[in-house]
Design an enzyme around this catalytic site. Structure first.
Site, short mmCIF file in Angstrom:
data_model
loop_
_atom_site.label_atom_id
_atom_site.label_comp_id
_atom_site.label_asym_id
_atom_site.label_seq_id
_atom_site.Cartn_x
_atom_site.Cartn_y
_atom_site.Cartn_z
N ARG A 20 -30.88 -13.47 -17.99
CA ARG A 20 -31.24 -12.74 -18.86
C ARG A 20 -30.11 -11.49 -18.91
O ARG A 20 -29.34 -11.45 -19.98
CB ARG A 20 -32.66 -11.92 -18.28
CG ARG A 20 -33.14 -11.22 -19.58
CD ARG A 20 -32.59 -9.65 -20.08
NE ARG A 20 -32.55 -8.73 -18.58
CZ ARG A 20 -31.74 -7.70 -18.89
NH1 ARG A 20 -31.25 -7.35 -20.14
NH2 ARG A 20 -31.86 -7.00 -18.03
N ASP A 21 -29.84 -10.65 -17.97
CA ASP A 21 -28.88 -9.49 -17.98
C ASP A 21 -27.55 -10.02 -18.27
O ASP A 21 -26.66 -9.67 -18.80
CB ASP A 21 -28.95 -8.74 -16.69
CG ASP A 21 -28.04 -7.70 -16.90
OD1 ASP A 21 -27.28 -7.25 -17.62
OD2 ASP A 21 -28.48 -6.68 -15.64
N HIS A 212 -30.29 -2.57 -8.30
CA HIS A 212 -29.49 -3.44 -9.25
C HIS A 212 -28.21 -2.61 -9.68
O HIS A 212 -28.09 -1.46 -10.23
CB HIS A 212 -30.35 -3.42 -10.46
CG HIS A 212 -29.71 -4.36 -11.62
ND1 HIS A 212 -30.31 -5.24 -12.26
CD2 HIS A 212 -28.60 -3.98 -12.54
CE1 HIS A 212 -29.61 -5.63 -13.20
NE2 HIS A 212 -28.69 -4.81 -13.31
N HIS A 214 -24.02 -2.56 -10.80
CA HIS A 214 -22.76 -3.22 -11.51
C HIS A 214 -21.49 -2.88 -10.80
O HIS A 214 -21.56 -1.78 -10.14
CB HIS A 214 -22.88 -2.55 -13.04
CG HIS A 214 -23.75 -3.10 -13.91
ND1 HIS A 214 -23.78 -3.39 -15.15
CD2 HIS A 214 -25.13 -3.62 -13.45
CE1 HIS A 214 -24.76 -3.97 -15.43
NE2 HIS A 214 -25.71 -4.05 -14.62
N CYS A 245 -23.50 -4.15 -20.23
CA CYS A 245 -24.67 -3.48 -20.96
C CYS A 245 -24.03 -3.42 -22.42
O CYS A 245 -22.95 -2.96 -22.52
CB CYS A 245 -25.07 -2.26 -20.61
SG CYS A 245 -26.33 -1.45 -21.58
N ASN A 254 -22.92 -7.10 -13.59
CA ASN A 254 -23.48 -7.02 -12.55
C ASN A 254 -22.69 -7.59 -11.51
O ASN A 254 -21.62 -8.14 -11.31
CB ASN A 254 -24.71 -7.93 -12.57
CG ASN A 254 -25.53 -7.58 -13.57
OD1 ASN A 254 -26.21 -6.71 -13.76
ND2 ASN A 254 -25.48 -8.48 -14.77
ZN ZN Z 1 -27.28 -5.26 -14.74
#
Ligand code: ZN
Length: 317
Positions: A20-21, A212, A214, A245, A254
């Site tokens: 997803r991310d 979470h 990065h 993002c 990430n």
């Molecule tokens: Zn992320």
């Protein structure tokens, strides 16, 4: 098992957010079959928690237009926990219909990032979450909450820890049982992690806390180390370090799942994953995207990978 770090938890759980991310910001569509192949490789490597897709408008994020199909391919894996990001009621209806285990609702801790990201005020986002909570009632589908820009905002700068705590409290009140602090723009530092975790612990009740990060400024794994020092056992990462993002200028990906797994296992923290297979999955992600990914352990191999002496030239300098 080699040396361990006293005070760290014995076990930690990795949630893989690459599908997803990670993929969300890829401009070229990754085919449904390639997504499924990558997720299968991650399952084979021992990962069991996935943010597997998001139920967003296909116009806004064409990469996620196959959300229901990707989920359907793994819905029968009862040993896997499959979550999807859900931005609004329409997404929630689709996610429930598709049979997710949990919906991840998200809002930013800073007003301007929330406006930029989802075109709503923070209060508007929270009001929307109550509607979704009512929709989810009785379905058995759980709600998780992500707090974006929890460590800083690219438009406002510092984010007050009080704003993060208030938002977490609102999430708990909505019945969310898992809260993630998102370092959307790579502004977390180990000191901020320790501060935020200590402020949040008293209000979390039974909700789990995940972190979470990065690696935008090179301290992603140092922030994990800070989280471990506070006993936090849930971390999110993406295979190969995929992602970023799309609304944050120049934000990089990430932390890489295989790098995170390496840090954990070499610190004496069990993850249930197989590092060699994670590395293979990261290499598969590189082949699918046809470019180099930022993960580092995927390039160097694990620490005790040895080579025949005559295969390496010694260098004087
Ligand atoms: Zn992320």
């Amino acid at each position: 098992m080699g040396a361990v770090i006293a005070g760290f938890p014995d076990r930690a759980v990795i949630t893989e957010v690459g599908p997803r991310d990670g993929l969300q910001s890829e401009p070229a569509f990754v085919s449904t079959s390639e997504k499924i192949r990558l997720i299968q490789a991650l399952l084979d490597a021992g990962l069991r928690r996935f943010e597997i897709t998001s139920f967003v408008s296909p116009k806004a994020v064409p990469q996620m237009r196959d959300a229901a199909e990707v989920l359907a391919a793994f819905r029968d894996r009862k040993d896997a926990h499959l979550t999807a990001l859900v931005p609004n009621m329409r997404g929630a209806e689709a996610a429930i219909e598709a049979g997710v285990d949990a919906m991840v609702l998200f809002a930013s801790a800073s007003e301007s990032h929330n406006l930029k990201n989802v075109n709503r005020s923070r209060a508007g986002s929270l009001a929307g979450f109550s509607e979704i909570a009512r929709l989810a009632e009785g379905t058995g589908i759980r709600l998780q909450g992500a707090i974006a820009t929890a460590f800083g905002c690219p438009f406002e700068g510092d984010v007050d820890v009080g704003a993060v705590v208030d938002q977490a409290r609102a999430y708990v009140d909505l019945g969310m049982d898992h809260i993630t602090l998102g370092d959307t723009t790579g502004m977390a530092t180990p000191a901020l992690v320790i501060e935020r975790v200590q402020e949040l612990k008293p209000i979390l009740a039974d909700a789990g806390l995940a972190l979470h990060f990065h690696n935008t400024r090179g301290v992603g794994l140092a922030c994990v180390y800070a989280g471990l020092s506070q006993g936090i056992t849930h971390y999110e990462s993406s295979i190969g370090g995929l992602g970023g993002c799309p609304f944050v200028p120049r934000a990089t990906g990430n932390i890489a799942t295989e790098d995170l797994a390496y840090l954990l296992v070499e610190s004496g923290v069990e993850t249930g994953t197989d590092l060699d297979r994670l590395i293979e999955a990261a290499q598969l992600a590189e082949r699918i995207l046809d470019r180099e990914l930022p993960g580092q352990v995927m390039k160097a191999g694990h620490r005790l990978r040895t080579a025949p002496m005559d295969s390496v030239r010694t260098a004087n300098g």
